[in-house]
Design a protein around this motif. Structure first.
Motif, short mmCIF file in Angstrom:
data_model
loop_
_atom_site.label_atom_id
_atom_site.label_comp_id
_atom_site.label_asym_id
_atom_site.label_seq_id
_atom_site.Cartn_x
_atom_site.Cartn_y
_atom_site.Cartn_z
N GLU A 83 22.71 28.80 30.19
CA GLU A 83 21.97 28.27 31.32
C GLU A 83 22.56 26.93 31.75
OE1 GLU A 83 17.91 27.94 30.19
OE2 GLU A 83 17.14 28.13 32.22
N LYS A 84 22.62 26.73 33.06
CA LYS A 84 23.08 25.50 33.71
C LYS A 84 24.60 25.37 33.75
CE LYS A 84 18.83 23.11 32.48
NZ LYS A 84 18.19 22.04 31.67
N GLU A 85 25.31 26.27 33.09
CA GLU A 85 26.76 26.21 33.18
C GLU A 85 27.24 27.06 34.35
OE1 GLU A 85 27.95 25.44 28.53
OE2 GLU A 85 28.44 27.35 29.46
N ALA A 86 28.48 26.83 34.75
CA ALA A 86 29.10 27.64 35.80
C ALA A 86 29.84 28.82 35.16
CB ALA A 86 30.07 26.81 36.63
N VAL A 87 29.95 29.91 35.93
CA VAL A 87 30.66 31.09 35.43
C VAL A 87 31.45 31.71 36.58
CG1 VAL A 87 28.70 32.63 35.88
CG2 VAL A 87 30.39 33.26 34.15
N THR A 88 32.61 32.24 36.24
CA THR A 88 33.46 32.92 37.23
C THR A 88 33.59 34.39 36.87
OG1 THR A 88 34.74 30.92 37.70
CG2 THR A 88 35.74 33.03 38.28
N LEU A 89 33.29 35.25 37.83
CA LEU A 89 33.44 36.70 37.66
C LEU A 89 34.65 37.13 38.47
CD1 LEU A 89 29.70 37.79 38.03
CD2 LEU A 89 30.92 36.96 36.01
N ASP A 90 35.56 37.83 37.80
CA ASP A 90 36.85 38.15 38.41
C ASP A 90 36.80 39.43 39.25
OD1 ASP A 90 38.81 37.10 35.50
OD2 ASP A 90 37.87 35.95 37.12
N CYS A 91 37.58 39.42 40.31
CA CYS A 91 37.74 40.61 41.15
C CYS A 91 39.11 40.57 41.79
CB CYS A 91 36.67 40.64 42.24
SG CYS A 91 36.88 41.97 43.47
N THR A 92 39.88 41.62 41.61
CA THR A 92 41.13 41.77 42.35
C THR A 92 41.04 43.03 43.18
OG1 THR A 92 42.20 42.92 40.50
CG2 THR A 92 42.52 40.53 40.65
N TYR A 93 41.81 43.06 44.26
CA TYR A 93 41.71 44.19 45.19
C TYR A 93 43.10 44.61 45.63
CZ TYR A 93 42.29 40.39 48.56
OH TYR A 93 42.76 39.30 49.25
N ASP A 94 43.16 45.79 46.19
CA ASP A 94 44.44 46.34 46.63
C ASP A 94 44.25 46.96 48.01
OD1 ASP A 94 46.54 49.15 45.63
OD2 ASP A 94 47.04 47.30 46.70
N THR A 95 44.96 46.43 48.97
CA THR A 95 44.94 46.99 50.31
C THR A 95 46.20 46.59 51.05
OG1 THR A 95 43.72 47.13 52.40
CG2 THR A 95 43.67 45.01 51.25
N SER A 96 46.62 47.43 51.99
CA SER A 96 47.73 47.09 52.86
C SER A 96 47.25 46.77 54.26
CB SER A 96 48.75 48.24 52.91
OG SER A 96 48.11 49.42 53.33
N ASP A 97 45.94 46.85 54.44
CA ASP A 97 45.33 46.57 55.73
C ASP A 97 45.24 45.05 55.90
OD1 ASP A 97 42.71 48.35 57.45
OD2 ASP A 97 43.64 46.44 58.01
N PRO A 98 45.71 44.47 57.01
CA PRO A 98 45.62 43.02 57.16
C PRO A 98 44.20 42.52 57.41
CG PRO A 98 46.52 44.02 59.15
CD PRO A 98 46.41 45.11 58.13
N SER A 99 43.33 43.41 57.86
CA SER A 99 41.95 43.03 58.15
C SER A 99 41.03 43.73 57.18
CB SER A 99 41.59 43.40 59.60
OG SER A 99 40.24 43.10 59.86
N TYR A 100 40.32 42.96 56.40
CA TYR A 100 39.42 43.55 55.41
C TYR A 100 38.34 42.53 55.07
CZ TYR A 100 42.58 40.91 52.38
OH TYR A 100 43.36 39.93 51.82
#
Lengths: 116, 115
Positions: free
Chosen positions: B15-32
C-alpha cells in the motif's frame, strides 16, 4: 438502463442443449462486441457488430456459435449443442465508433455459462 | 503472433507504493489506440486510461498514468500510491485503425496490494 445489460446473468445447461445469451447495449452505441472469458483467463474476441452487420466474425470458435443483432440494438449470441469447453463468462460491450482508434468499450456484467 | 503481451502474470505491491504493469504490443498500423482496463473480483470491466499513437504526451488519469514508449512498442501502466482497492486483474488492449474497431486484449496481470 444506462449501462450494457446482459441476460441471463447465470445459465446452467446440460451438454448438447442450445443456449441463447442476450445483450442490450447502451442507447446510441452502434458498435457491439462479444467476448468470452474462461476462468482466470483473458478476453477472447468472438464477434463485432457495426449496426446490424458483422464485419468481423473471426473469433467465433466453431459453427455451433452464431450471433445476430436486430434494429441496431439488441444482440443474441446462440450456442448450439453446447459442450463443456463452452463454459465461460460471455461478456458483451458497446461503444460509439469514432472513425479512429479512440473510444473505450463499455462492458456488461457478463453471462456466466456452465455446461454440465 | 500475439498482438498484446503482458509478461507479468502476477505482481505484489505494498500500500502507498507505486507499481508498473508491463504491456508490449505489435502492430504495423501507424494509427492505433492503447487501453487499460481493471477487472476486480466482482468481474466488471472498468476502463482506466487511453493513449493514442499520435498523442505527444503520456496519458494520465488521477493515480493512473501510461508510460508510452512508441519506438519500443510498450505502453506500461503506472499506478501511484497503491490502495487496497487496486487489487484486481489488469488488462492491456489495443485497437488498430484498420476500418473496424475490435479491441484485442492481453492475458492480464493480477495485482495484489498488501497493507
Amino acid at each position: 438502463g444506462a449501462g450494457v445489460s446482459q441476460s441471463p446473468s447465470n445459465k446452467v445447461t446440460e451438454k448438447g442443449k442450445d443456449v441463447e445469451l442476450r445483450c442490450d447495449p447502451i442507447s446510441g452505441h452502434t458498435a457491439l462486441y462479444w467476448y468470452r472469458q474462461s476462468l482466470g483467463q483473458g478476453l477472447e474476441f468472438l464477434i463485432y457488430f457495426q449496426g446490424n452487420s458483422a464485419p468481423d466474425k473471426s473469433g467465433l470458435p466453431s459453427d455451433r456459435f452464431s450471433a445476430e443483432r436486430t434494429g441496431g440494438s439488441v444482440s443474441t449470441l446462440t450456442i448450439q449443442r453446447t459442450q463443456q469447453e463452452d463454459s465461460a463468462v460471455y461478456l458483451c460491450a458497446s461503444s460509439v465508433p469514432s472513425g479512429g482508434p479512440a473510444g473505450e468499450l463499455f462492458f456488461g456484467e457478463g453471462s456466466r455459462l456452465t455446461v454440465l | 503472433a500475439q498482438k498484446i503481451t503482458q509478461t507479468q502474470p502476477g505482481m505484489f505491491v505494498q500500500e502507498k507504493e507505486a507499481v508498473t504493469l508491463d504491456c508490449t504490443y505489435d502492430t504495423s498500423d501507424p494509427s492505433y489506440g492503447l487501453f487499460w482496463y481493471k477487472q476486480p473480483s466482482s468481474g466488471e470491466m472498468i476502463f482506466l486510461i487511453y493513449q493514442g499513437s499520435y498523442d505527444q504526451q503520456n496519458a494520465t488519469e488521477g493515480r493512473y498514468s501510461l508510460n508510452f514508449q512508441k519506438a519500443r512498442k510498450s505502453a506500461n501502466l503506472v499506478i501511484s500510491a497503491s490502495q487496497l482497492g487496486d487489487s484486481a486483474m489488469y488488462f492491456c488492449a489495443m485497437r488498430e485503425n484498420s476500418g473496424y474497431s475490435t479491441l484485442t486484449f492481453g492475458k492480464g496481470t493480477m495485482l495484489l496490494v498488501s497493507p
